[in-house]
Motif scaffolding. Sequence first.
Motif, mmCIF file in Angstrom:
data_model
loop_
_atom_site.group_PDB
_atom_site.id
_atom_site.type_symbol
_atom_site.label_atom_id
_atom_site.label_comp_id
_atom_site.label_asym_id
_atom_site.label_seq_id
_atom_site.Cartn_x
_atom_site.Cartn_y
_atom_site.Cartn_z
ATOM 1 N N UNK A 316 0.807 -1.224 0.000
ATOM 2 C CA UNK A 316 0.000 0.000 0.000
ATOM 3 C C UNK A 316 0.838 1.270 0.000
ATOM 4 N N UNK A 317 2.152 1.144 0.164
ATOM 5 C CA UNK A 317 3.039 2.306 0.138
ATOM 6 C C UNK A 317 4.324 1.900 -0.572
ATOM 7 N N UNK A 318 4.365 1.991 -1.901
ATOM 8 C CA UNK A 318 5.544 1.571 -2.668
ATOM 9 C C UNK A 318 6.805 2.284 -2.198
ATOM 10 N N UNK A 319 7.880 1.526 -2.064
ATOM 11 C CA UNK A 319 9.148 2.074 -1.609
ATOM 12 C C UNK A 319 9.347 1.947 -0.110
ATOM 13 N N UNK A 320 8.324 1.449 0.594
ATOM 14 C CA UNK A 320 8.416 1.300 2.046
ATOM 15 C C UNK A 320 8.321 -0.175 2.423
ATOM 16 N N UNK A 321 8.918 -0.501 3.575
ATOM 17 C CA UNK A 321 8.920 -1.887 4.032
ATOM 18 C C UNK A 321 8.452 -1.935 5.484
ATOM 19 N N UNK A 322 7.904 -3.088 5.852
ATOM 20 C CA UNK A 322 7.500 -3.348 7.228
ATOM 21 C C UNK A 322 8.646 -4.030 7.958
ATOM 22 N N UNK A 323 8.964 -3.549 9.156
ATOM 23 C CA UNK A 323 10.041 -4.131 9.953
ATOM 24 C C UNK A 323 9.444 -5.203 10.856
ATOM 25 N N UNK A 324 9.778 -6.433 10.607
ATOM 26 C CA UNK A 324 9.265 -7.548 11.404
ATOM 27 C C UNK A 324 10.385 -8.148 12.249
ATOM 28 N N UNK A 325 10.053 -8.560 13.457
ATOM 29 C CA UNK A 325 10.957 -9.282 14.368
ATOM 30 C C UNK A 325 12.334 -8.657 14.462
ATOM 31 N N UNK A 326 12.415 -7.352 14.814
ATOM 32 C CA UNK A 326 13.742 -6.744 14.935
ATOM 33 C C UNK A 326 14.472 -7.273 16.167
ATOM 34 N N UNK A 327 15.803 -7.323 16.067
ATOM 35 C CA UNK A 327 16.618 -7.803 17.188
ATOM 36 C C UNK A 327 16.603 -6.798 18.337
ATOM 37 N N UNK A 328 16.476 -5.520 17.993
ATOM 38 C CA UNK A 328 16.400 -4.487 19.028
ATOM 39 C C UNK A 328 14.990 -3.916 19.081
ATOM 40 N N UNK A 329 14.710 -3.205 20.163
ATOM 41 C CA UNK A 329 13.408 -2.551 20.316
ATOM 42 C C UNK A 329 13.212 -1.549 19.181
ATOM 43 N N UNK A 330 12.134 -1.667 18.408
ATOM 44 C CA UNK A 330 11.922 -0.738 17.300
ATOM 45 C C UNK A 330 11.805 0.717 17.753
#
Length: 715
Positions: A316-330
Amino acid sequence: WWKALTKVVQSIDGMTVVSLTATPPYDSNNCEWKRYEELCGVIDEEISVPELVKAGTLCPHQDFVWTVVPTEYEKQYLDEYESSVARTLGELSRDEHLQRAIREHAWLTNAPDVTDAIFANPELAIALLVYLKNRQVELPPHLLGILDLQPEDIPDISEYWWQLLVSTYLYKPGGWPEDEELKTHRKKLARILRDRKLIWNRELQLSDARLIKRHITQSSAKIQACVDIYRHEREVRGAGLRQVILTDYIRDEGVRSNKEKQVEMHGAWPIFRELVHSLGDEERRTCALLTGRLVVLHESIAAQLKDEATLRPLEHAPGFVVIDAPARNPVTILTELLEAGTINVLVGTRALLGEGWDAPCINSLVLASNVGSYMLTNQMRGRAIRIDKKNPDKVSSIWHIVAIVLDRKKFGVQPHELFRPGLADFRELNGRFSTFVGVHQTDPIIENNLMRLELPYVGRKRDYISGAEHLALRKSFFRTGWSLESTNNTMIGRLHDIHKMDKHWQEAIGLGDAGQVVPTVSPDSPPTARPFHFGRTLFFFLITAITAFFTAAWVMANISTQIGVIATVAFLWSLPKFYTTAKLFFKHLPVDGTIHQIGLALRDTLCGTGIIDNSAARLKVKSYTVGSDVYVSLDGGTFHEKSVFADCMEEILGPIENPRYLVIRHDTFFGLKRKDYHAVPTRIGVKKEYAKTFHLAWQRYVGKADLLYTRTAET
């Protein structure tokens, strides 16, 4: 919570409780506040925001209001609600059972022993009279007499008076006839109103509906407002912008279901999506979204996180990504990016970022939230007003977005016009501004009200029944044909001068000797006792002058001994009286003189009766003027003592509501009679001896007056 903590404190002998908080719950009800005081004690000291600005702990800042008009869908919803209310009011006005119930109400039939009940709820009494006036029925003289009103004082009927009248009829039976027929009618009427969604949890909503409030405060028109505010902030601050937009909800249902809603809802995801779709390539890459379940970054920035998180493209927003399961607190990750300037605007939720989050770099905060509590409002404002050691010249802007629906054809001059459904968001904004202090837009004054922003469409209006001043929309503003949104140009102009706010704050906080903010009272119409003392001063002056002339003539043997003795006795009698009245007159001569004298009388009373546990000699009454405004406060003592003094002064100088005692000033000068009435504060009026102490102090400092007990039929 209070039960558990109280037991802990009581179970440990010799415990000393020290209570600290950055956000006192000032907007809690009396019962909750008493629980805080029972556990923690009264407030001994408060370090206010202006004091912290002066000390360099917080940065200079200013509030801005962006006004929007809700969407056609939302206005249609409001129109349907108002149509339902209008139909209901028409039915109520023809309801014969309601007519009989009002006709037989104890307050209208002059039943015995109702005076105290009327004094306890005078607004209901006025509502009954409003209904009778609307029915063109003769108003009962005994009720008008108790309320001290004339028939022409009774306002026309409106949703406000209907709500007060009908809700009392349904749920507060005191004074209403109680036969079986009316009991059945109450149940039937309540069921009809619930079916029309005009009753919620036994609360009638003819002028203040929760559903309408939700639609207006969460208007999707605020989405575009966030984009507009960002554009203007970016224009002023450039790459130095560090903006946070806080909302109540995420509203990412479309992302999770891969199907967008036809009717957009106000929330973090819709605001972020509108931002990235509206901005150019360079600016959109500096936008980020941070919520409890959805974290979004531009792919060029997120690339550096590929080793510590899973990156998922966002359709729904080309050029953007969702950050999943980051090792550090987002939260930590995006805070670092915001501080570094890698991102310039961060959209998030109040629940995640509204409290306990430290990001001193923030210099622009958009409150796209309808939270009204003192605690949460202050917590959210705290995100933007902390100093930034990397930016010592930081000046923050705090944006409030308000949606107003106003049909000019229906816009009238009702004293309760702020209760119109289309003003629900504006009313919330007004309540929010009463919970924190800030600098006046033009004058070097620290205040806690919406008036300090000098909004073009906001003014004050006096309620012709109670005499109270309240916030109102300027009718003249709407006659010009300007749109509400045109006021945003004023905000934009002020934003371009945001750098001047540092100097403005220094001027405002530099006025106080101690640099402290104390509870202060500023009456709308300052009282003056000069007319009362001038006549007596002139009278005794003439007597003194004439008798002095005859005494001098007698000494010089120009008149008889008998006349000389009489003149001498009269001179000696009038001289101290002239001195006393002249001294009172000159004490009241300054603009703030009378208020200062009233303050002295109040201070001595509070100390003498033990309401304030301090010596009057250690407390000083301060009064001063700023322009045409007069201010009075108590200097010395604890914050609690200053608050008690301010509360009592407000009762004395404000409109009279329902006091147990009145102080009446009266005088006659050249045949002209004058009377002024002042309420004896509630804290003092609880005991007769307290009221008498106040009366004696009043006569000592202010002048001659009578003390009147109001709880009698004669008064």
